[in-house]
Design an enzyme around this catalytic site. Structure first.
Site, PDB file in Angstrom:
ATOM      1  N   ARG A  54     -33.781 -21.317  -0.886  1.00  0.00           N
ATOM      2  CA  ARG A  54     -33.308 -22.512  -1.294  1.00  0.00           C
ATOM      3  C   ARG A  54     -32.872 -22.226  -2.768  1.00  0.00           C
ATOM      4  O   ARG A  54     -33.941 -22.268  -3.818  1.00  0.00           O
ATOM      5  CB  ARG A  54     -34.591 -23.395  -1.106  1.00  0.00           C
ATOM      6  N   ASP A  56     -31.655 -23.828  -6.297  1.00  0.00           N
ATOM      7  CA  ASP A  56     -31.670 -25.160  -7.048  1.00  0.00           C
ATOM      8  C   ASP A  56     -30.285 -25.620  -7.399  1.00  0.00           C
ATOM      9  O   ASP A  56     -29.217 -24.757  -7.337  1.00  0.00           O
ATOM     10  CB  ASP A  56     -32.605 -25.013  -8.251  1.00  0.00           C
ATOM     11  N   TYR A 116     -31.606 -11.362  -7.706  1.00  0.00           N
ATOM     12  CA  TYR A 116     -30.877 -12.448  -8.701  1.00  0.00           C
ATOM     13  C   TYR A 116     -30.118 -11.711 -10.132  1.00  0.00           C
ATOM     14  O   TYR A 116     -30.852 -10.609 -10.296  1.00  0.00           O
ATOM     15  CB  TYR A 116     -31.878 -13.346  -8.981  1.00  0.00           C
ATOM     16  N   ARG A 201     -35.663 -18.368 -13.397  1.00  0.00           N
ATOM     17  CA  ARG A 201     -35.307 -19.222 -14.544  1.00  0.00           C
ATOM     18  C   ARG A 201     -36.490 -19.282 -15.739  1.00  0.00           C
ATOM     19  O   ARG A 201     -36.155 -19.355 -16.969  1.00  0.00           O
ATOM     20  CB  ARG A 201     -34.760 -20.665 -14.377  1.00  0.00           C
TER      21      ARG A 201
END
Length: 252
Positions: A54, A56, A116, A201
């Site tokens: 998922r 964001d 990522y 993040r």
């Protein structure tokens, strides 16, 4: 006699700027909603997709796999199906592949690794707006890479997770965490078996505190040991984050 449904994987990518994340939500537009709608039009039946993860709001994906079940005849020609599905999707979502898989295959639970990248630029560029984080000062990459080594391995990463998330464990196994400067842009690469919500993040924000001289290299190790989100740095903007690769043992 009805045909038995087959499970399929879709390999997709999207620019997340216009969406409130991947997952369907009641009061916001999501990538999953757009994909489900297009599939229902093409397959002429209700469809529920399951994604590998998922992302964001505002986060992008260069590669994400989803699965769904269907016996629709249109699926027998994969190339034509992908072309037709892309014609129904908005410009910022694309489907690359349709893959027939085993009936027990699962896009989320079978993923062995996820990767990522986080992008930072230092000179104002309208073509990077909402695609990368504009930062005024160039951080010390060597210090950030030294600090990033403390992220490697299987550890409890509660310190980098949003609170009140519905997960069974906050333990993740990080196999890569490093920065590189390429063509004037700073890129953070990170891979793990799984990630917690907002984890990347928060990690980038914590490493930036080290790189900008606000915290010592040893700070990351102390943050992890604390298991306290308030010890970690501020989450960096979503626009610079991309899900880049999801690996499965049965997909090339």
């Amino acid at each position: 006699m009805e045909e038995t449904s087959t499970r399929y994987f879709l390999e997709i990518a999207y620019n997340g700027t216009a969406y409130h994340g991947w997952q369907v939500q009641d009061n916001a537009v999501s990538v999953q909603e757009k994909l489900n709608t297009a599939l229902q039009i093409l397959l002429r039946e209700p469809v529920e997709t399951v994604g590998a993860g998922r992302t964001d709001s505002g986060v992008h994906a260069k590669q994400l796999f989803v699965h769904f079940d269907s016996a629709a005849p249109v699926l027998k020609n994969a190339d034509r199906f992908v072309h037709s599905l892309n014609a129904l999707l908005p410009f910022d979502i694309v489907v690359y592949r349709l893959i027939s898989v085993d009936s027990e295959a699962h896009a989320r639970f079978d993923a062995s690794s996820r990767s990522y990248e986080y992008y930072v630029h230092f000179i104002k560029d309208p073509f990077l707006h909402l695609q990368s984080w504009l930062l005024r000062d160039v951080p010390d990459i060597e210090k950030m890479n030294l600090a990033a080594k403390d992220l490697l391995g299987k550890q409890d990463f509660s310190c980098f997770s949003k609170s009140n998330t519905q997960v069974f464990t906050n333990i993740c196994d990080i196999t890569r965490a490093e920065w590189e400067m390429k063509d004037g842009r700073l890129i953070f690469h990170i891979s793990a078996d799984r990630f917690l919500r907002n984890m990347v993040r928060a990690i980038v924000g914590t490493l930036m505190e080290v790189g900008l001289g606000k915290k010592p290299v040893e700070h990351v190790k102390a943050v992890i040991a604390s298991q306290d989100r308030s010890m970690a740095g501020t989450s960096v903007p979503a626009c610079g984050l991309y899900l880049t690769k999801v690996l499965y043992p049965y997909i090339d």
